[in-house]
Design a protein around this motif. Structure first.
Motif, short mmCIF file in Angstrom:
data_model
loop_
_atom_site.label_atom_id
_atom_site.label_comp_id
_atom_site.label_asym_id
_atom_site.label_seq_id
_atom_site.Cartn_x
_atom_site.Cartn_y
_atom_site.Cartn_z
N LYS A 77 -12.26 -1.04 -7.50
CA LYS A 77 -11.43 -1.41 -8.64
C LYS A 77 -10.08 -1.86 -8.09
CE LYS A 77 -9.73 1.88 -11.24
NZ LYS A 77 -9.61 2.94 -12.27
N VAL A 78 -9.53 -2.94 -8.67
CA VAL A 78 -8.28 -3.50 -8.17
C VAL A 78 -7.26 -3.62 -9.30
CG1 VAL A 78 -7.16 -5.51 -7.11
CG2 VAL A 78 -9.44 -4.81 -6.34
N TYR A 79 -6.08 -3.05 -9.08
CA TYR A 79 -4.93 -3.30 -9.94
C TYR A 79 -4.27 -4.57 -9.41
CZ TYR A 79 -5.48 1.37 -11.89
OH TYR A 79 -5.98 2.48 -12.53
N ALA A 80 -4.22 -5.61 -10.24
CA ALA A 80 -3.77 -6.93 -9.80
C ALA A 80 -2.38 -7.22 -10.36
CB ALA A 80 -4.76 -8.00 -10.25
N SER A 112 9.44 -4.09 -7.98
CA SER A 112 10.35 -3.07 -8.49
C SER A 112 9.98 -2.59 -9.89
CB SER A 112 11.79 -3.58 -8.48
OG SER A 112 11.90 -4.83 -9.14
N ASP A 113 8.99 -3.22 -10.52
CA ASP A 113 8.48 -2.75 -11.82
C ASP A 113 7.36 -1.72 -11.65
OD1 ASP A 113 10.14 -4.39 -13.41
OD2 ASP A 113 8.80 -6.10 -13.12
N ILE A 114 6.93 -1.50 -10.43
CA ILE A 114 5.77 -0.63 -10.19
C ILE A 114 5.96 0.78 -10.74
CG2 ILE A 114 4.59 0.62 -8.33
CD1 ILE A 114 3.33 -2.00 -8.90
N PRO A 115 7.11 1.44 -10.56
CA PRO A 115 7.23 2.79 -11.14
C PRO A 115 6.93 2.81 -12.63
CG PRO A 115 9.00 2.43 -9.58
CD PRO A 115 8.28 1.11 -9.73
N ARG A 116 7.44 1.83 -13.37
CA ARG A 116 7.16 1.75 -14.81
C ARG A 116 5.68 1.47 -15.06
NH1 ARG A 116 6.37 -2.63 -17.76
NH2 ARG A 116 7.34 -4.03 -16.23
N LEU A 117 5.10 0.55 -14.32
CA LEU A 117 3.70 0.20 -14.51
C LEU A 117 2.78 1.36 -14.13
CD1 LEU A 117 3.85 -3.45 -13.12
CD2 LEU A 117 3.57 -2.77 -15.52
N PHE A 118 3.16 2.09 -13.10
CA PHE A 118 2.39 3.28 -12.71
C PHE A 118 2.35 4.28 -13.86
CE2 PHE A 118 1.09 4.93 -8.37
CZ PHE A 118 0.57 3.72 -7.97
N ALA A 119 3.51 4.48 -14.48
CA ALA A 119 3.58 5.44 -15.59
C ALA A 119 2.73 4.96 -16.76
CB ALA A 119 5.03 5.63 -16.02
N GLU A 120 2.78 3.64 -17.06
CA GLU A 120 2.00 3.10 -18.16
C GLU A 120 0.50 3.22 -17.91
OE1 GLU A 120 5.30 -0.33 -19.44
OE2 GLU A 120 3.34 -0.91 -18.63
N GLN A 121 0.09 3.16 -16.65
CA GLN A 121 -1.32 3.25 -16.31
C GLN A 121 -1.76 4.69 -16.03
OE1 GLN A 121 -3.60 0.71 -16.26
NE2 GLN A 121 -1.98 -0.61 -17.10
N ASN A 122 -0.83 5.65 -16.19
CA ASN A 122 -1.11 7.07 -15.91
C ASN A 122 -1.60 7.28 -14.48
OD1 ASN A 122 -0.46 8.04 -18.56
ND2 ASN A 122 -2.41 7.22 -19.28
N LEU A 123 -0.99 6.56 -13.56
CA LEU A 123 -1.34 6.71 -12.15
C LEU A 123 -0.37 7.69 -11.49
CD1 LEU A 123 -1.98 2.97 -11.24
CD2 LEU A 123 -3.70 4.78 -11.33
N ALA A 124 -0.90 8.51 -10.62
CA ALA A 124 -0.07 9.46 -9.88
C ALA A 124 0.26 8.88 -8.51
CB ALA A 124 -0.81 10.78 -9.72
N LYS A 125 1.34 9.34 -7.92
CA LYS A 125 1.66 8.90 -6.57
C LYS A 125 0.58 9.41 -5.61
CE LYS A 125 4.63 12.64 -4.92
NZ LYS A 125 5.88 12.93 -4.21
N ASN A 126 0.47 8.76 -4.47
CA ASN A 126 -0.54 9.09 -3.47
C ASN A 126 -1.96 9.01 -4.04
OD1 ASN A 126 1.60 9.75 -1.68
ND2 ASN A 126 1.69 11.82 -2.51
#
Length: 375
Positions: A77-80, A112-126
């Protein structure tokens, strides 16, 4: 003094000589070369060794690398991600095909939008297994005259990778407002242009002569006239237009590219799990230097962008705590020497000739600063 007063007149004459028929010149080229992903096979080979099947393509473009990765790993699966709305639409279209449905998650934004996009996708660090960066412009951007990136295709002097979606100044806006001293720095640092002073003076004199520099052809011709030195060659002794470095410098500045690359590398260290794979493809020394510093643990505060950004809507991304944490080695490079295209690939795709690929594996966890960085 007399010589300086005569310069704008000469510029005006050259301007009229070069721009008497811009409507014809602006016609889009026919038979433009299709987008070809650079160093695709070796990039996928390194990504295949990731500990899992969740990947981030940080520069989707036309999707060549993503498609190859998904075809090679049917359970991946790829986040594009891409800041270009055209590329984002391509990712959306691809994600709706039967072949790739549910396997591509399109994301619109900058690094630099990645932190926001990570939160929107419910992705955790690492949580990401592999990441790919293919820096610079895509063939789509260079081949589309209206985007304003190309010397050979006349169009509006824009150069914003997101087409102005998030605002910000175009290259034409910058040339209309920038101080001469700052313009010299932009050309010298971002374009590695030795004749930066001469070009900046010519541009400012043109501005003083009430000449607006609003198209790519106008800028290319102006630089050509300023240098008046005949054909130039690049570092590899290949023929190059005299305005190539000026265009590169403006594009990098307008899009805040080096700060974004620096921040993207910081986030790669946060996003990837231990043993996760990182693959980067750079196209000039400024990009490659930032990548090398991160992989080697030699990040220098303020080195990513030493210029004042008063003509840009972007803020300097330079968190001392984040940079200090990366002066420890968190990466192990997976090859001894930098990887470049072989002669066969260069013959098939001339745009690959300056590419450099680096692949690394994450070997240790960074400091706990991610939560603070997204607040």
């Amino acid at each position: 003094m007399l010589k300086r007063l005569l310069i704008p007149t000469r510029i005006r004459l050259e301007y009229l000589r070069h721009n008497t028929n811009t409507a014809t010149a602006a016609a889009p080229p026919t038979g433009a070369a299709p987008h070809v992903p650079v160093l695709c096979d070796i990039a996928i080979e390194y990504l295949k060794g990731a500990p899992g099947r969740t990947f981030f393509d940080m520069t989707f473009g036309a999707g060549g690398h993503t498609r190859r990765l998904l075809d090679t790993l049917p359970d991946a699966k790829v986040y594009a991600l891409d800041r270009d709305p055209v590329a984002y639409q391509l990712a959306q279209d691809l994600s709706e095909t039967e072949e790739y449905k549910g396997r591509i998650i399109p994301l619109l934004g900058k690094f630099s939008d990645i932190p926001r996009l990570f939160a929107e996708q419910n992705l955790a660090k690492n949580s990401i297994d592999g990441m790919l960066f293919d820096f610079g412009c895509s063939s789509m951007q260079f081949d589309e005259a209206a985007r304003g990136f190309s010397i050979s295709h006349d169009g509006p002097l824009d150069m914003r990778m997101d087409g102005g979606l998030s605002g910000g100044l175009s290259a034409a806006d910058v040339l209309a407002k920038v101080d001469e001293g700052d313009l010299v720095k932009i050309l010298r640092i971002y374009g590695e242009e030795k004749a930066a002073k001469k070009i900046a003076r010519y541009i400012v004199d043109a501005r003083n002569a009430m000449i607006k520099i609003e198209t790519t052809r106008q800028l290319a011709n102006l630089v050509e006239d300023a240098l008046d030195s005949g054909p130039r060659k690049d570092k590899l002794q290949r023929p190059a237009h005299s305005a190539t470095k000026t265009f590169q410098a403006l594009r990098i500045f307008v899009n805040n590219e080096l700060n974004e690359i620096n921040y993207g590398m910081l986030l790669a260290n946060e996003m990837l799990r231990l043993d996760g794979r990182l693959v980067t493809i750079t196209f000039h020394s400024l990009e490659d230097t930032i990548v090398k510093r991160h992989i080697n643990g030699h990040v220098v505060a303020g080195a990513a962008n030493p210029l004042p950004l008063k003509y840009s809507s972007h803020e300097l991304i330079d968190d001392p705590e984040m940079l200090q944490s990366l002066n420890e080695k968190h990466w192990r490079q997976l090859h001894r020497h930098v990887i470049v295209p072989d002669p066969e690939e260069v013959s098939r795709n001339s745009r690959s000739r300056s590419a450099k690929l680096r692949a690394a594996v994450k070997i240790s966890a960074p400091q706990e600063f991610y939560e603070e960085s997204i607040e």
